[in-house]
Scaffold this active site. Structure first.
Site, PDB file in Angstrom:
ATOM      1  N   VAL A 196      -2.690   5.564   8.544  1.00  0.00           N
ATOM      2  CA  VAL A 196      -2.686   6.173   7.211  1.00  0.00           C
ATOM      3  C   VAL A 196      -4.059   5.990   6.557  1.00  0.00           C
ATOM      4  CG1 VAL A 196      -1.559   6.199   4.942  1.00  0.00           C
ATOM      5  CG2 VAL A 196      -0.249   5.594   6.990  1.00  0.00           C
ATOM      6  N   THR A 204       5.702   2.715  14.378  1.00  0.00           N
ATOM      7  CA  THR A 204       4.288   3.061  14.516  1.00  0.00           C
ATOM      8  C   THR A 204       4.051   3.858  15.795  1.00  0.00           C
ATOM      9  OG1 THR A 204       2.088   2.146  14.867  1.00  0.00           O
ATOM     10  CG2 THR A 204       3.908   0.722  15.441  1.00  0.00           C
ATOM     11  N   GLU A 243      -8.484  -2.143  24.528  1.00  0.00           N
ATOM     12  CA  GLU A 243      -7.841  -0.829  24.400  1.00  0.00           C
ATOM     13  C   GLU A 243      -8.681   0.187  25.163  1.00  0.00           C
ATOM     14  OE1 GLU A 243      -8.007   0.210  20.184  1.00  0.00           O
ATOM     15  OE2 GLU A 243     -10.175   0.012  20.130  1.00  0.00           O
ATOM     16  N   GLN A 296       4.792   6.095  12.687  1.00  0.00           N
ATOM     17  CA  GLN A 296       3.710   6.580  11.841  1.00  0.00           C
ATOM     18  C   GLN A 296       2.346   6.319  12.484  1.00  0.00           C
ATOM     19  OE1 GLN A 296       3.296   6.812   7.238  1.00  0.00           O
ATOM     20  NE2 GLN A 296       2.996   4.686   7.791  1.00  0.00           N
ATOM     21  N   TYR A 316       1.562  -7.288  16.925  1.00  0.00           N
ATOM     22  CA  TYR A 316       2.147  -6.557  15.793  1.00  0.00           C
ATOM     23  C   TYR A 316       2.871  -5.300  16.284  1.00  0.00           C
ATOM     24  CZ  TYR A 316       2.219  -2.560  12.752  1.00  0.00           C
ATOM     25  OH  TYR A 316       2.626  -1.402  12.144  1.00  0.00           O
ATOM     26  N   HIS A 317       2.171  -4.475  17.069  1.00  0.00           N
ATOM     27  CA  HIS A 317       2.803  -3.237  17.539  1.00  0.00           C
ATOM     28  C   HIS A 317       4.054  -3.559  18.369  1.00  0.00           C
ATOM     29  CE1 HIS A 317      -1.273  -1.504  16.615  1.00  0.00           C
ATOM     30  NE2 HIS A 317      -0.536  -0.494  16.216  1.00  0.00           N
ATOM     31  N   TYR A 342     -15.728   0.750  16.932  1.00  0.00           N
ATOM     32  CA  TYR A 342     -15.520  -0.272  17.958  1.00  0.00           C
ATOM     33  C   TYR A 342     -15.679   0.366  19.343  1.00  0.00           C
ATOM     34  CZ  TYR A 342     -13.235  -3.072  14.229  1.00  0.00           C
ATOM     35  OH  TYR A 342     -12.937  -3.772  13.073  1.00  0.00           O
ATOM     36  N   LYS A 344       7.232  -3.966  16.403  1.00  0.00           N
ATOM     37  CA  LYS A 344       7.891  -2.711  16.022  1.00  0.00           C
ATOM     38  C   LYS A 344       8.713  -2.160  17.193  1.00  0.00           C
ATOM     39  CE  LYS A 344       5.775  -1.848  11.904  1.00  0.00           C
ATOM     40  NZ  LYS A 344       6.394  -1.471  10.632  1.00  0.00           N
ATOM     41  N   SER A 355      -0.772  -4.568  20.650  1.00  0.00           N
ATOM     42  CA  SER A 355      -0.961  -5.839  19.932  1.00  0.00           C
ATOM     43  C   SER A 355       0.412  -6.477  19.724  1.00  0.00           C
ATOM     44  CB  SER A 355      -1.606  -5.607  18.560  1.00  0.00           C
ATOM     45  OG  SER A 355      -0.659  -5.052  17.653  1.00  0.00           O
ATOM     46  N   LEU A 358     -10.229   4.709   8.727  1.00  0.00           N
ATOM     47  CA  LEU A 358     -10.909   5.676   7.859  1.00  0.00           C
ATOM     48  C   LEU A 358     -11.157   5.085   6.466  1.00  0.00           C
ATOM     49  CD1 LEU A 358     -12.138   8.414   7.304  1.00  0.00           C
ATOM     50  CD2 LEU A 358      -9.845   9.340   6.960  1.00  0.00           C
ATOM     51  N   TYR A 408       0.833  -1.220   0.000  1.00  0.00           N
ATOM     52  CA  TYR A 408       0.000   0.000   0.000  1.00  0.00           C
ATOM     53  C   TYR A 408       0.863   1.264   0.000  1.00  0.00           C
ATOM     54  CZ  TYR A 408      -3.351   3.370   2.172  1.00  0.00           C
ATOM     55  OH  TYR A 408      -4.139   4.453   2.475  1.00  0.00           O
TER      56      TYR A 408
END
Ligand code: USQ
Length: 386
Positions: A211, A144, A328, A208, A181-182, A255, A185, A179, A239, A11
């Site tokens: 996006v 992130t 969260e 970041q 994933y986070h 959510y 990073k 998460s 979004l 992306y």
């Protein structure tokens, strides 16, 4: 400059590659097409077809005369990474080549382990390969904002100076990600900072935000050059999802209470921020962190904006609050600094009604094959099905 884009089929990677190529840099992209495999695993696909990378590179050459060289292989294969860096010898490496989805990482043990092994190993291989073949190259790594989580204090840009028991030091800002994933990073950031300190690498970690956006000045040049825009519950960011939901008359999926606040930026600004980082390299031994977002919104703010703009296009849009599949904070303090990129020349594209309306128009023109079954969240942070 010679610029290598890791994750160049994705992306953000593909439009970034075209951008640097257009301005005259020598660009190569590296990808193993893992994202296309995860799409098949999850039964989802991008809103618009994305032709194979090689075909896109060919089309790019036909249109602009510029070459984007593809390297096909896996960052987790260290021999491949060493060979690419030896052959291409980049001045700058932009690293998007990771598993990018929080829900994907939270599905089960396999996807959690995979996300962390894939992301952390790939980045470590890269660091070792850079030390061997291009130690002076500048690593621009996509981190992130989610590394910080939502602390009850202001978020600094990477580093914080702390006084403790009468002494003072500047340390990496505390991390509390949301998460696996986070977390991957966070581990990457620690490894990269370590190699800057120990080997004298130069790196910029771009923390970041979320996006959004359908196209950039280069993706608009030809339908084959479009980027991989997702709206499903696994890979779609909030979004982008709301825009597609609005376009097909589905309720917007907020959510929980929707007070979750995050930093956001337009895909065009992602590319500009990466460009600014490339053009203003970190010093040898410097681990530099930029918070890469332009505005902060709550999820409720976004839903209301999308509903308002949709109404102006004659669409009637309902906002629904679903049980939150994530664990969260839904109401919290959030104030993250983000001045370093603007100081270096970023001129943000803010989320005006006009920008939103243009994106909605593009999405509506391409929504014939939308699969409404992938709107509802199906991955729960608690380990039970959402
Ligand atoms: N959310 C909704 N409804 C939806 C989808 C999401 O309310 O239909 C909420 C989520 O609960 C969350 C927020 O929106 O509070 C953001 O979710 P997201 O899926 O848009 O973004 P996230 O999972 O945080 O991850 C995305 C990218 C990731 C990047 C990150 C930046 O997938 O690669 O690192 O944004 S950040 O969020 O700043 O960490």
């Amino acid at each position: 400059m010679k610029i290598l884009i890791l994750g160049g089929d994705g992306y953000l990677g593909w439009p970034t590659a075209m951008h640097f190529s257009q301005r005259g840099d020598e660009v190569a992209v590296l990808d193993n097409f893992a994202k296309r495999r995860w799409e098949l695993e999850e039964g989802v696909e991008p809103l618009m077809p994305t032709p194979p990378l090689q075909r896109r590179a060919k089309r790019w050459k036909e249109i602009t005369g510029n070459e984007i060289k593809p390297f096909i292989g896996d960052l987790c294969n260290h021999r491949f990474v060493y060979n690419v860096l030896r052959e291409f010898s980049p001045d700058a490496i932009v690293h998007y080549g990771e598993q990018p989805s929080a829900p994907y990482s939270m599905q089960n043990r396999t996807t959690a382990v995979y996300s962390q092994v894939n992301n952390v190993t790939g980045t470590l291989n890269l660091l070792f390969a850079m030390r061997r073949h291009c130690p002076d190259a500048h690593l621009i790594k996509l981190g992130t904002m989610g590394e910080y989580g939502t602390p009850n204090i202001d978020i600094e840009e990477g580093w914080i100076t702390i006084q403790h028991n009468g002494r003072e030091d500047t340390v990496l800002f505390p991390k509390r990600p949301g998460s696996f994933y986070h977390l991957s990073k966070v581990h990457d950031s620690a490894n990269i900072e370590f190699t800057c300190r120990i080997w004298g690498m130069r790196a910029t970690d771009l923390n970041q935000g979320v996006v959004y956006g359908v196209d950039t000045s280069t993706t608009e040049l030809h339908s084959d050059l479009r980027t991989s825009f997702h709206y499903d519950h696994v890979f779609g960011t909030v979004l982008n999802r709301f825009l597609v939901q609005a376009a097909v008359g589905a309720p917007l999926t907020v959510y929980g209470q929707g007070g979750q606040t995050r930093g956001f930026l337009n895909i065009r600004d992602t590319i500009r921020c990466v460009e600014i980082s490339v053009d203003n390299a970190a010093e040898r031994g410097e681990f530099r962190v930029f918070n890469q977002f332009t505005e902060q919104f709550s999820i409720n703010d976004l839903a209301e904006m999308v509903a308002r703009v949709s109404k102006s296009q004659g669409l009637s849009v309902e906002i629904t609050h679903l049980d939150n599949p994530r664990i969260e904070a839904e109401e919290h303090y959030y104030n993250a600094k983000h001045t370093l990129l603007t100081d270096l020349g970023l001129n943000p594209t803010f989320l005006s009604d006009e920008v939103l309306s243009k994106m909605l128009t593009t999405v509506r023109a391409n929504c014939d094959h939308v699969d409404a079954d992938v709107f509802a969240p199906q991955i729960s942070w608690s380990g039970r099905n959402a």
